[in-house]
Motif scaffolding. Structure first.
Motif, short mmCIF file in Angstrom:
data_model
loop_
_atom_site.label_atom_id
_atom_site.label_comp_id
_atom_site.label_asym_id
_atom_site.label_seq_id
_atom_site.Cartn_x
_atom_site.Cartn_y
_atom_site.Cartn_z
N UNK A 507 0.80 -1.36 0.02
CA UNK A 507 0.22 0.19 -0.15
C UNK A 507 0.99 1.11 0.00
N UNK A 508 1.95 1.28 0.97
CA UNK A 508 2.80 2.60 0.92
C UNK A 508 3.51 2.86 -0.28
N UNK A 509 3.99 1.61 -1.12
CA UNK A 509 4.73 1.83 -2.28
C UNK A 509 3.61 2.32 -3.42
N UNK A 511 0.27 2.96 -3.46
CA UNK A 511 -0.76 3.89 -3.11
C UNK A 511 -0.69 4.79 -2.39
N UNK A 512 0.74 5.57 -2.47
CA UNK A 512 1.00 6.16 -1.62
C UNK A 512 0.39 7.71 -1.98
N UNK A 513 1.23 8.67 -1.49
CA UNK A 513 0.54 10.04 -1.57
C UNK A 513 0.16 10.74 -3.12
N UNK A 515 -0.71 8.82 -5.57
CA UNK A 515 -1.61 7.77 -6.23
C UNK A 515 -2.76 8.71 -7.00
N UNK A 516 -3.10 8.44 -8.01
CA UNK A 516 -4.35 9.07 -8.41
C UNK A 516 -4.36 10.67 -8.62
#
Lengths: 519, 255
Positions: A507-509, A511-513, A515-516
């Motif tokens: 998740x950290x790698x 879907x971090x800051x 993401x999107x």
């Protein structure tokens, strides 16, 4: 004596009570019997209820939910039969042998009538020492047969009951010899099979008393019920966990040849028991596996898998194949080389098993495929382009959990290149992309959601492949679409630290800051 | 032609490696096959019906497969793996009505609500009161700062250092699109509430809360027990998927 038992049955209807109490007791009985029944059904022991020569005896009774009264009666009859036997054994006069045989026969009938023979009653009355005496050398065949039959059924029950046979073992083994008549040898083998089926301790006793060689020799003829019983007894005897017995067996002169012969030509019932012997040989003994793969055994196993529809036969044959593949990398690397006919044959029968309605076949076939898929890149390509993949994809989303787990191993193995020397995990993007496009990701995410640690681990590992390996950074979006983020976030409060770290790491790698941010 | 691609990466993740798996004959992996063997062997002798056999298999399998819920502090005993999902949905998906974050216990949910959405909580923090509760039920200790509590969790309760109670929300794509639209419209509201803005709360989170009040889509209602991204019946209970025999009765399997 036969008349007496008939008369006692006629008395029963008067005894069977009417009303609630009896019904309740019968229901309670059914529950305990239910549990006992379950235990007795899954034991590796087998009751002998019909003799080698169908001798027009009292027919075996069907479903027995016997009442307390009937049980009590049976026990009483058993005790009295043992008493009779005692007096005939002591008696030395005219017609002693016939009297003895009659007494044995009566006891044997009582021990063969129902699914739950009155073993305890027989033991309490002191049956064992008497039966041992009846096994003495020089006794008539009939006597030996009936005595061994009684012992067979006494040994088919609970652990302590089977252990009671210890004094009889040397004699039972002795009567396996080639000088014994076949029915006698077979009945002794049966009794010994039950003893071996009890547990490691008794197996070791039997092995140290020399039970293996004579049993092995009984497997050499081409056909007959004796061969089948001996094979079954051997499968119980060598099942370990010590591999010594398995290694010893394959070394006995003529055994390897007999095994191959039976797998090739014998009827399904016999082939089934022999296949179980192969299961244990291949699971326990590296030596045996090495010997076996040098023969055409794989070809024979494939033949059987292709032509038979008997679940009883398919299970051990499939498992033997599985053990041979799993036990030795040599099997996949030098025998099941992609492109060879034998390899295509193996894939084909595994596909047949995947299509089966039987759970065990689907699960174990997937396991075998996963091991082949753990081979070279060519192996992975072979499976990838076979009929197996659409079946596996379907199973991944619809089958029961234990099958899905194995299927996951196959599919994941197809996407990852063989582990190189430096341990770098390289993936096979073509396979990964195709499988993900065909919808396998949700199946893996379901595994992440399960409570099974191994399955969750697999799911997370596959998700990592997707996140890392899908082209154009599609991975994260795909994972998100299948609620993968949700599934991983569950692990924040999960008690397993490894899984927590794995999930958090992903998740950290991915879907971090950022993401999107750029849509 | 399969393309083998090489990637650089850090080695702390246990990557998928394809290896052969071998099992001992008495491994649980083989137990269902072993049971099948014994049942089939006795079937003829005992005249078991197909039904009876299935029942027996299920009973034996059940005894073997009891599993415990792995969520910290729960320990509920589950009858089978298939039951876990239902249990999880019933017990561990308390979701916040304001920002839709999901928590596995109502205790944690209520801590979250105070810390993230309660302005009085922030006021007490500002005045130096110890209001950050320890997350472990039964501990009871309180701290003056988020970081202080965090340290306590790591030191005393062995939480991983990477653990973050208040993680950034990861809104769904639909949510993000809505956010971008609403952002323009509600800029004024955001400016007003920025004074009361909670530590680390993203703009998106606030906007999504506001947008929830005004739109009439299928968002979950107040204290909902379910996932954030509702998609109707995304989840078919495992019990329904059990033993799907109908699809695979092909010729090859017939006796």
């Amino acid at each position: 004596m036969a008349d007496d038992s008939a008369a006692s049955h006629r008395r029963d209807p008067i005894k069977s009570s009417v009303g609630n109490v009896a019904a309740q007791r019968r229901r309670q009985n059914a529950v305990t019997v239910g549990k006992e029944r379950r235990e007795s059904l899954v034991r590796a022991k087998r009751l002998c209820r019909v003799g080698p020569s169908a001798d027009g005896d009292v027919p075996v009774e069907g479903n027995d939910m016997i009442t307390d009264e009937e049980e009590f009666l049976l026990e009483a009859q058993t005790s009295s039969a043992v008493e009779d036997l005692k007096s005939t054994v002591a008696y030395q006069g005219k017609g002693a042998m016939q009297k003895r045989v009659n007494a044995l026969r009566e006891l044997r009938r009582l021990l063969s009538k129902s699914e739950f023979p009155p073993i305890e009653a027989a033991l309490k009355a002191g049956a064992i020492p008497l039966l041992v005496q009846c096994l003495s050398f020089g006794s008539q065949d009939e006597q030996l047969l009936e005595a061994a039959w009684c012992l067979t059924n006494i040994a088919a029950g609970k652990p302590e009951e089977t252990k009671a046979l210890l004094p009889a073992l040397p004699l039972l083994i002795a009567h396996l010899g080639e000088k014994s008549s076949l029915p006698v040898a077979e009945q002794c083998a049966w009794a010994l099979g039950n003893v071996a089926g009890e547990g490691e301790e008794l197996r070791n006793v039997l092995l140290s008393q020399g039970a293996l060689p004579p049993l092995a020799r009984m497997m050499l003829p081409n056909k007959g019920s004796t061969v089948r019983t001996a094979a079954w007894a051997l499968s119980n005897l060598i099942k370990g966990p010590d591999p010594k017995a398995a290694t010893e067996l394959i070394r006995v002169d003529g055994v390897l040849d007999a095994i191959l012969r039976h797998l090739r030509k014998s009827d399904e019932e016999l082939a089934t028991e022999v296949a179980w012997v192969v299961v244990y040989l291949s699971a326990l003994s590296n030596f045996a596996t090495g010997v076996l793969v040098k023969t055409d055994v794989l070809h024979l196993l494939v033949e059987r898998l292709a032509t038979s529809n008997s679940l009883q036969l398919l299970i051990p044959v499939l498992r033997s194949l599985g053990n041979l593949v799993a036990g030795d990398s040599h099997t996949t690397s030098t025998i099941l080389v992609p492109g060879l006919e034998i390899t295509d044959g193996v894939i084909k029968v595994l596909v047949k098993c995947l299509k089966s309605e039987h759970r065990v076949l689907k699960k174990e076939a997937s396991w075998v495929l996963s091991n082949i898929a753990a081979g070279s890149v060519e192996h992975k390509q072979l499976i990838y382009s076979s009929e197996a993949v659409p079946l596996l994809l379907h199973l991944l989303s619809t089958a029961p959990f234990d099958i899905r787990k194995e299927v996951a191993y196959v599919l994941g193995n197809l996407c990852v290149a063989p582990t190189g020397g430096d341990g770098k995990p390289n993936l096979i993007q073509e396979h990964l992309v195709s499988l993900v496009q065909r919808g396998c990701l949700s199946g893996f995410i379901d595994l992440v959601r399960s409570a099974d640690v191994e399955a969750a681990r697999l799911g997370l590992q596959f998700m990592e492949l997707v996140l890392r390996g899908m082209p154009s950074g599609e991975g994260p979006k795909l994972v998100e679409r299948e609620d993968g983020i949700d599934a991983m976030e569950r692990y924040q409060f999960h008690e397993n630290e490894d899984l927590r770290n794995m999930a958090n790491g992903l998740v950290d790698k991915y879907f971090g800051e950022d993401y999107g941010v750029d849509e | 032609m399969a393309m083998v691609v090489d990637y650089q990466h850090d080695l702390s993740f246990p990557y998928w490696t394809s290896t052969r798996r071998r099992f001992d004959p008495d491994s649980p992996f083989f137990s269902s096959g072993n049971i099948e063997r014994e049942l089939l062997a006795k079937q003829v002798a005992l005249d078991l019906t197909e039904d009876e056999r299935n029942q027996l298999e299920k009973m034996v399998a059940k005894d073997a497969r009891g599993v415990f819920c792995p969520i910290v502090g729960c320990g509920a005993r589950l009858i089978s793996l298939e039951d876990f999902e239902d249990h999880y949905n019933a017990r561990h998906t308390a979701s916040c009505s304001v920002c839709s974050r999901v928590y596995p216990t109502s205790h944690l949910l209520s801590i979250h609500v105070s810390e993230a959405h309660d302005s009085f909580f922030q006021a007490k923090v500002a005045r130096g009161y110890a209001v950050y509760e320890c997350l472990v039920e039964g501990c009871g200790l309180k701290f003056k700062s988020y970081k202080g509590r965090q340290q306590h969790l790591v030191d005393k309760h062995k939480f991983p250092t990477s653990f973050e109670f208040f993680k950034k929300a990861l809104p769904s794509k639909k949510q993000r699109q809505k956010n971008h639209r609403k952002q323009a419209m509600h800029k004024k509201d955001e400016e007003a509430s920025s004074k009361m803005e909670v530590e680390n709360e993203t703009m998106d989170g606030l906007v999504s809360a506001v947008s929830k009040l005004s739109t009439s889509d299928s968002s979950p209602s107040t204290v909902s027990f379910g996932r954030r991204h509702t998609r109707g019946l995304t989840f078919v209970p495992r019990s329904v998927q059990h033993e799907k025999r109908a699809d695979f009765r092909l010729a090859g399997a017939k006796r």
